[in-house]
Structures are given as C-alpha cells and as structure tokens.
Write an enzyme that holds these catalytic residues in place. Sequence first.
Site, short mmCIF file in Angstrom:
data_model
loop_
_atom_site.label_atom_id
_atom_site.label_comp_id
_atom_site.label_asym_id
_atom_site.label_seq_id
_atom_site.Cartn_x
_atom_site.Cartn_y
_atom_site.Cartn_z
N ILE A 240 7.25 -1.38 10.84
CA ILE A 240 7.95 -0.23 11.41
C ILE A 240 7.11 1.06 11.31
O ILE A 240 7.31 1.98 12.10
CB ILE A 240 9.32 -0.04 10.72
N ASN B 180 0.88 -6.96 -1.31
CA ASN B 180 1.22 -6.13 -2.45
C ASN B 180 2.26 -6.86 -3.29
O ASN B 180 3.22 -7.44 -2.74
CB ASN B 180 1.79 -4.79 -1.99
N GLN C 54 4.56 -2.95 -4.48
CA GLN C 54 5.34 -3.71 -3.48
C GLN C 54 6.68 -3.00 -3.29
O GLN C 54 7.47 -2.88 -4.21
CB GLN C 54 5.58 -5.14 -4.00
N HIS D 94 5.63 -10.90 1.59
CA HIS D 94 5.11 -10.60 2.92
C HIS D 94 3.61 -10.38 2.83
O HIS D 94 3.11 -9.82 1.87
CB HIS D 94 5.79 -9.38 3.54
N HIS E 294 0.64 -8.50 4.93
CA HIS E 294 0.31 -7.55 5.99
C HIS E 294 -0.96 -8.03 6.69
O HIS E 294 -1.95 -8.36 6.01
CB HIS E 294 -0.02 -6.17 5.42
#
Length: 126
Positions: free
Chosen positions: A36, A97, A104, A110, A112
């Site tokens: 986002i 992270n 994080q 997740h 990236h």
Amino acid sequence: MAYDYDPENIFAKILRGEIPNDTVLETDHCLAFRDIAPQAPDHVLIIPKGAYVSFDHFAAEAGDAEIVDYTRTIGKVCKMLGVDLDAGVDGYRMIANTGKNGVQDVPHLHVHILAGKFLGRMLPNI
Ligand code: 5GP
C-alpha cells in the site's frame, strides 16, 4: 515456547477478504499483492495463507506443499514483474523483516520484493 499468531493482523484481514488488496498472484497456499505504500517502482508482498508469524515459524510448522508453493510463488512473482535475473535485468531485493529487532510491523509472514530502481545497501556492509 509456542508461536503466537494474532488473527486480527491486517494481512489476516486481507486473506479473509475484509480489506481489499491489489492482487498480483493467488495460489492454493499464497497471496501476492502490491504494498500500500510502495518503497520502489515495484513493491509486492508475498504471504502464505496459513497462520504463520515469521519465516522460522513457517519453516518449522508448514507442510511441504505450502513450503513448495511459497517458494515457487516468490519466483513466479519475480518473473511476472520481469525482474528475475533470467530476464537479464538489474535484479531486486527480497526482505523478510522479523520481530522487534527486524522491525516487523505486520505479524504475518511476508516477503517484500522491491525492484525497479537501485536500492543501495540495506546496512553498511550488507
Ligand atoms: P513490515 O514492516 O511488517 O515488514 O511491512 C509491512 C508492510 O505492509 C509495509 O510495507 C506496509 O506498507 C504494508 N501494509 C500495511 N498495511 C497494508 C495494507 O492494508 N495493504 C497493503 N497492501 N499493504 C499494507
């Protein structure tokens, strides 16, 4: 000590369809979507659908099919973005992270993928 997963984290809400996302790729076990607040021209997050807080959690408790799917999905996203080294371009950075020291923010595993510009060194010697 057991891994502590918060089912109210924002990526769990995305997986439940409670929050919209800009999906890049969905598989049986994974979802890849655009960040986002992109930090590079291409910034995609890849998450497993299972309730894992970190990569170490995932590696310890996920089934083989989930692990294979996650690995392949990360590779496919790089191909879809056209940033895989096989495409002969300048590459990307993959970051996961983890926890407080890793800063994080969202406690659902997740990765990236950042690409599309020179990213510089993350740390002085890494
Ligand atoms: P972390 O710091 O946990 O590694 O990164 C979390 C990432 O999630 C950040 O880059 C942030 O911009 C992104 N993010 C947070 N909330 C949302 C959201 O609701 N949708 C999307 N697509 N990304 C989000």
